[in-house]
Design a protein around this motif. Sequence first.
Motif, PDB file in Angstrom:
ATOM      1  N   THR A  27      32.150  29.797 -24.034  1.00 18.36           N
ATOM      2  CA  THR A  27      32.578  30.965 -24.807  1.00 18.36           C
ATOM      3  C   THR A  27      33.713  31.729 -24.125  1.00 18.36           C
ATOM      4  O   THR A  27      34.412  32.521 -24.763  1.00 18.36           O
ATOM      5  CB  THR A  27      31.396  31.926 -25.013  1.00 18.36           C
ATOM      6  OG1 THR A  27      30.787  32.219 -23.733  1.00 18.36           O
ATOM      7  CG2 THR A  27      30.347  31.307 -25.935  1.00 18.36           C
ATOM      8  N   GLU A  28      33.914  31.492 -22.830  1.00 21.00           N
ATOM      9  CA  GLU A  28      34.965  32.199 -22.090  1.00 21.00           C
ATOM     10  C   GLU A  28      36.312  31.475 -22.138  1.00 21.00           C
ATOM     11  O   GLU A  28      37.343  32.066 -21.818  1.00 21.00           O
ATOM     12  CB  GLU A  28      34.546  32.362 -20.619  1.00 21.00           C
ATOM     13  CG  GLU A  28      33.289  33.192 -20.420  1.00 21.00           C
ATOM     14  CD  GLU A  28      32.859  33.229 -18.969  1.00 21.00           C
ATOM     15  OE1 GLU A  28      32.724  34.339 -18.419  1.00 21.00           O
ATOM     16  OE2 GLU A  28      32.664  32.145 -18.379  1.00 21.00           O
ATOM     17  N   ILE A  29      36.286  30.205 -22.513  1.00 20.32           N
ATOM     18  CA  ILE A  29      37.523  29.409 -22.553  1.00 20.32           C
ATOM     19  C   ILE A  29      38.232  29.679 -23.880  1.00 20.32           C
ATOM     20  O   ILE A  29      37.685  29.397 -24.949  1.00 20.32           O
ATOM     21  CB  ILE A  29      37.211  27.907 -22.404  1.00 20.32           C
ATOM     22  CG1 ILE A  29      36.493  27.649 -21.068  1.00 20.32           C
ATOM     23  CG2 ILE A  29      38.486  27.082 -22.488  1.00 20.32           C
ATOM     24  CD1 ILE A  29      35.985  26.236 -20.900  1.00 20.32           C
ATOM     25  N   PRO A  30      39.447  30.255 -23.830  1.00 20.80           N
ATOM     26  CA  PRO A  30      40.120  30.685 -25.059  1.00 20.80           C
ATOM     27  C   PRO A  30      40.739  29.578 -25.913  1.00 20.80           C
ATOM     28  O   PRO A  30      41.041  29.788 -27.077  1.00 20.80           O
ATOM     29  CB  PRO A  30      41.223  31.615 -24.527  1.00 20.80           C
ATOM     30  CG  PRO A  30      41.521  31.087 -23.163  1.00 20.80           C
ATOM     31  CD  PRO A  30      40.210  30.604 -22.618  1.00 20.80           C
ATOM     32  N   GLU A  31      40.925  28.382 -25.355  1.00 18.88           N
ATOM     33  CA  GLU A  31      41.590  27.311 -26.101  1.00 18.88           C
ATOM     34  C   GLU A  31      40.816  26.922 -27.371  1.00 18.88           C
ATOM     35  O   GLU A  31      39.600  26.780 -27.342  1.00 18.88           O
ATOM     36  CB  GLU A  31      41.760  26.077 -25.215  1.00 18.88           C
ATOM     37  CG  GLU A  31      43.118  25.955 -24.573  1.00 18.88           C
ATOM     38  CD  GLU A  31      43.493  27.165 -23.726  1.00 18.88           C
ATOM     39  OE1 GLU A  31      44.661  27.561 -23.750  1.00 18.88           O
ATOM     40  OE2 GLU A  31      42.623  27.711 -23.063  1.00 18.88           O
ATOM     41  N   ASN A  32      41.577  26.745 -28.454  1.00 17.98           N
ATOM     42  CA  ASN A  32      40.969  26.375 -29.734  1.00 17.98           C
ATOM     43  C   ASN A  32      40.846  24.854 -29.822  1.00 17.98           C
ATOM     44  O   ASN A  32      41.615  24.183 -30.499  1.00 17.98           O
ATOM     45  CB  ASN A  32      41.828  26.915 -30.888  1.00 17.98           C
ATOM     46  CG  ASN A  32      41.237  26.588 -32.246  1.00 17.98           C
ATOM     47  OD1 ASN A  32      40.024  26.437 -32.387  1.00 17.98           O
ATOM     48  ND2 ASN A  32      42.086  26.455 -33.251  1.00 17.98           N
ATOM     49  N   ILE A  33      39.859  24.326 -29.113  1.00 13.54           N
ATOM     50  CA  ILE A  33      39.634  22.877 -29.084  1.00 13.54           C
ATOM     51  C   ILE A  33      38.195  22.592 -29.521  1.00 13.54           C
ATOM     52  O   ILE A  33      37.253  23.195 -29.017  1.00 13.54           O
ATOM     53  CB  ILE A  33      39.859  22.324 -27.661  1.00 13.54           C
ATOM     54  CG1 ILE A  33      41.336  22.463 -27.270  1.00 13.54           C
ATOM     55  CG2 ILE A  33      39.430  20.854 -27.572  1.00 13.54           C
ATOM     56  CD1 ILE A  33      41.630  22.105 -25.834  1.00 13.54           C
ATOM     57  N   LYS A  34      38.063  21.689 -30.492  1.00 11.11           N
ATOM     58  CA  LYS A  34      36.723  21.297 -30.958  1.00 11.11           C
ATOM     59  C   LYS A  34      36.272  20.092 -30.132  1.00 11.11           C
ATOM     60  O   LYS A  34      36.470  18.940 -30.530  1.00 11.11           O
ATOM     61  CB  LYS A  34      36.765  20.969 -32.452  1.00 11.11           C
ATOM     62  CG  LYS A  34      37.184  22.133 -33.331  1.00 11.11           C
ATOM     63  CD  LYS A  34      37.206  21.736 -34.794  1.00 11.11           C
ATOM     64  CE  LYS A  34      37.636  22.883 -35.698  1.00 11.11           C
ATOM     65  NZ  LYS A  34      39.066  23.237 -35.512  1.00 11.11           N
ATOM     66  N   GLU A  35      35.682  20.373 -28.992  1.00 12.47           N
ATOM     67  CA  GLU A  35      35.335  19.311 -28.045  1.00 12.47           C
ATOM     68  C   GLU A  35      34.320  18.314 -28.607  1.00 12.47           C
ATOM     69  O   GLU A  35      34.272  17.161 -28.190  1.00 12.47           O
ATOM     70  CB  GLU A  35      34.819  19.902 -26.721  1.00 12.47           C
ATOM     71  CG  GLU A  35      33.516  20.673 -26.802  1.00 12.47           C
ATOM     72  CD  GLU A  35      33.683  22.123 -27.222  1.00 12.47           C
ATOM     73  OE1 GLU A  35      32.686  22.859 -27.187  1.00 12.47           O
ATOM     74  OE2 GLU A  35      34.801  22.518 -27.600  1.00 12.47           O
TER      75      GLU A  35
END
Length: 202
Positions: free
Chosen positions: A185-193
């Motif tokens: 939740t802290e990682i701002p990148e918009n990546i759907k891992e």
Amino acid sequence: MARYTGPKSKIARKFREPIFGPDKALERKNYPPGQHGVSKRRGKQSEYAIQLLEKQKAKYTYGVLERQFANLFARASAKQGITGEVFLKLLEARLDNTVYRLGIAPTRSAARQLVGHKHITVNGEVVNIPSYSLRPGDVIAVRERSKSLEAISNAVAGHKINKFSWLEWDASGLTGKFLNYPERTEIPENIKENLIVELYSK
């Protein structure tokens, strides 16, 4: 080492996101590149195409090559926890990414260059491997002889107060600390891992 050196705005428009930072071309043309531009008809993408696109987005965002990407995913798969989240945490723990997050460099590619040119130390030792994986407690600093570099001074001057809870920054000494692996939740990148995990699990 080979790196993507092509037109960055074209890639940003492909994903419709400012992957390489603020981009005026993306603001003007927020649609995929191509001869027919926004009017071009595009059929429905297959599940595989969507997953592959997400993987490419992550690779461009973090500046990771195919083999490095696959090796890092294998490491994440071998660890406990949700594979996709662990994978992003490992990407965030890369030295070049952390130098960028700390504000020592304005972009990840600039951070890779600083690391490669031996301007960065980890725990007092010079490290020139951008993919170096940091561990909690590691101290990252600008090498003493490099503190007067204009590129670093400009980047630090334009850096806002540290907004990443997993990092600690001391502007007076140009040193930072990797406190812990970030939560998803802290990682701002918009990546759907999850799409990347699905792609590799085929």
